[in-house]
Scaffold this motif. Structure first.
Motif, mmCIF file in Angstrom:
data_model
loop_
_atom_site.group_PDB
_atom_site.id
_atom_site.type_symbol
_atom_site.label_atom_id
_atom_site.label_comp_id
_atom_site.label_asym_id
_atom_site.label_seq_id
_atom_site.Cartn_x
_atom_site.Cartn_y
_atom_site.Cartn_z
ATOM 1 N N GLY A 62 0.812 -1.207 0.000
ATOM 2 C CA GLY A 62 0.000 0.000 0.000
ATOM 3 C C GLY A 62 0.845 1.257 0.000
ATOM 4 O O GLY A 62 2.011 1.244 0.403
ATOM 5 N N TYR A 63 0.249 2.344 -0.444
ATOM 6 C CA TYR A 63 0.916 3.646 -0.427
ATOM 7 C C TYR A 63 -0.128 4.721 -0.670
ATOM 8 O O TYR A 63 -1.303 4.425 -0.926
ATOM 9 N N ALA A 102 -5.503 2.226 5.653
ATOM 10 C CA ALA A 102 -4.316 1.406 5.409
ATOM 11 C C ALA A 102 -4.096 0.419 6.555
ATOM 12 O O ALA A 102 -3.764 -0.750 6.331
ATOM 13 N N VAL A 111 -3.322 -6.039 2.638
ATOM 14 C CA VAL A 111 -1.980 -5.621 2.230
ATOM 15 C C VAL A 111 -0.990 -6.255 3.186
ATOM 16 O O VAL A 111 -1.306 -6.546 4.343
ATOM 17 N N THR A 114 2.853 -1.511 3.862
ATOM 18 C CA THR A 114 2.318 -0.251 3.357
ATOM 19 C C THR A 114 3.196 0.901 3.790
ATOM 20 O O THR A 114 3.795 0.883 4.873
#
Length: 376
Positions: A62-63, A102, A111, A114
């Motif tokens: 993730g980002y 997130a 995820v 991240t």
């Protein structure tokens, strides 16, 4: 678009046209900012760079679509260094607008790693009793400031009775503003934002409109929102770096799920190795990084960021892999003092062993400072 030069080996060639999703109108700009009326989550298709897979057939990273996450955005490009290091392991990505989203995705296994701001990481670690995540590398420092309307605010001594925006209740910039106000003797209720100074929580994407309408007098915001406001007549009265030793403070770092880190350390190491390469390239080629970002913006949105926004935004962010642990510890203390975080033991939030292995391999100095918060 120019191809990225190899930093240290042919395995880590950074490909052309890094697609930096620095969406101006629709996405938040902060490292843990809220999107406009959305849960802040979208996904991109998985892919691999070919070759043999590592211990995991796939990994999801993730980002955020903003400048403080540029190392992730470049490294996760189709030919970016992170994908190259992962070889045949398929890479999926999730783009977030808000830190809590997130953390929820990490907790749910959606995820595996991240990029995220410090306060959501601290909150997530605290809420799980220290069981869900580790910070495994740094990514960016700086890039936040207090900008105001000079017609209504005459400097730092003129904040009483004014309305100052932050991107989100309890986000990194929100905590910084509350801590600063308390330190200056102002009384502000952290939850409501009411007090001697009114703190207004507005998504980054909506702050420029609020500023132009006159509904706020200023904002404590990350880049490029701060630079955006300067083009609309705002003035900077405080760079947050002035409040920290050496002007450095963590704004983005890389976290990994504890279970994924335990089961697939080679995959996490590959991500970190790609991050180190990408960070080196950005620092060695800042003009190319800015040019590629703007070209991607134009391709994605039909228009690029104007130079007067792009240039100062990049210049105000430092890309580095040191997670600046002492500043996270101090930021957590600030959140506790503001009443936004219960006193909690953060021991074990850092595991820098893989980062230091990569740095040693590259002939770079190890990160020896974890503020006493490393895995024991």
């Amino acid at each position: 678009m120019r191809a990225h030069p190899s930093a240290r080996s042919s395995r880590r060639v950074l490909g052309a046209a890094a697609v930096l999703l620095l969406t101006v109108a629709a996405c938040g700009y902060g490292s843990d900012s809220a999107g406009s009326g959305s849960s802040g989550e979208s996904s991109a298709p998985a892919g691999s760079s070919g070759g043999d897979a590592l211990s995991a057939d796939s990994v999801t990273i993730g980002y955020f679509a903003n400048i403080t996450h540029a190392s992730a955005l470049i490294g996760l490009d189709d030919d970016g260094a992170i994908r190259q290091e992962l070889g045949g392991t398929e890479v999926g990505t999730q783009v977030f607008n808000a830190g809590p989203s997130a953390i929820e995705a990490l907790n749910a296994g959606a995820v595996d790693l991240t990029f995220i701001g410090p306060n959501p990481a601290v909150n997530g670690f605290a809420q799980s009793g220290g069981q869900n995540l580790r910070i495994v590398a740094g990514a960016a420092s700086g890039g936040a400031s207090l900008v105001v309307n000079p017609d209504t605010v005459d400097g730092l001594d003129d904040l009483a009775g004014k309305s100052i925006a932050t991107p989100q209740l309890g986000n990194t910039q929100d905590v910084a503003l509350l801590n600063y106000l308390v330190g200056e003797g102002f009384s502000v209720d952290a939850a409501s934002g009411k007090g001697d100074v009114t703190v207004v929580r507005i998504p980054n994407s909506e702050i420029p409109t609020a500023f132009e309408s006159g509904s706020i007098d200023g904002a404590w915001v990350p880049e490029p929102t701060a630079a955006n406001l300067l083009t609309r007549g705002a003035e900077t009265i405080l760079d947050e770096g002035e409040l920290w030793d050496d002007g450095r403070y963590v704004v983005t770092h890389l976290i990994a799920s504890q279970s994924f880190l335990e089961e697939h350390p080679d995959v996490v190491e590959a991500v970190i190795r790609g991050l180190v390469t990408t960070t080196d390239w950005i620092n060695e080629n800042p003009d190319d990084a800015k040019a590629e970002a703007n070209a991607a913006l134009e391709a994605l949105n039909g228009s690029p960021l104007p130079e007067e926004v792009l240039d100062p935004a990049f210049d105000n962010v430092e890309f580095l892999t040191d997670p600046l642990a002492a500043t996270l510890r101090d930021g957590a203390d600030h959140a506790v003092a503001a009443g936004l975080l219960d006193e909690t033991d953060l021991t074990g939030i850092y595991d820098l062993s893989l980062l230091n292995k990569v740095l040693k391999d590259e002939g770079l100095p190890k990160i020896t400072e974890d503020a006493g918060l490393g895995v024991r």
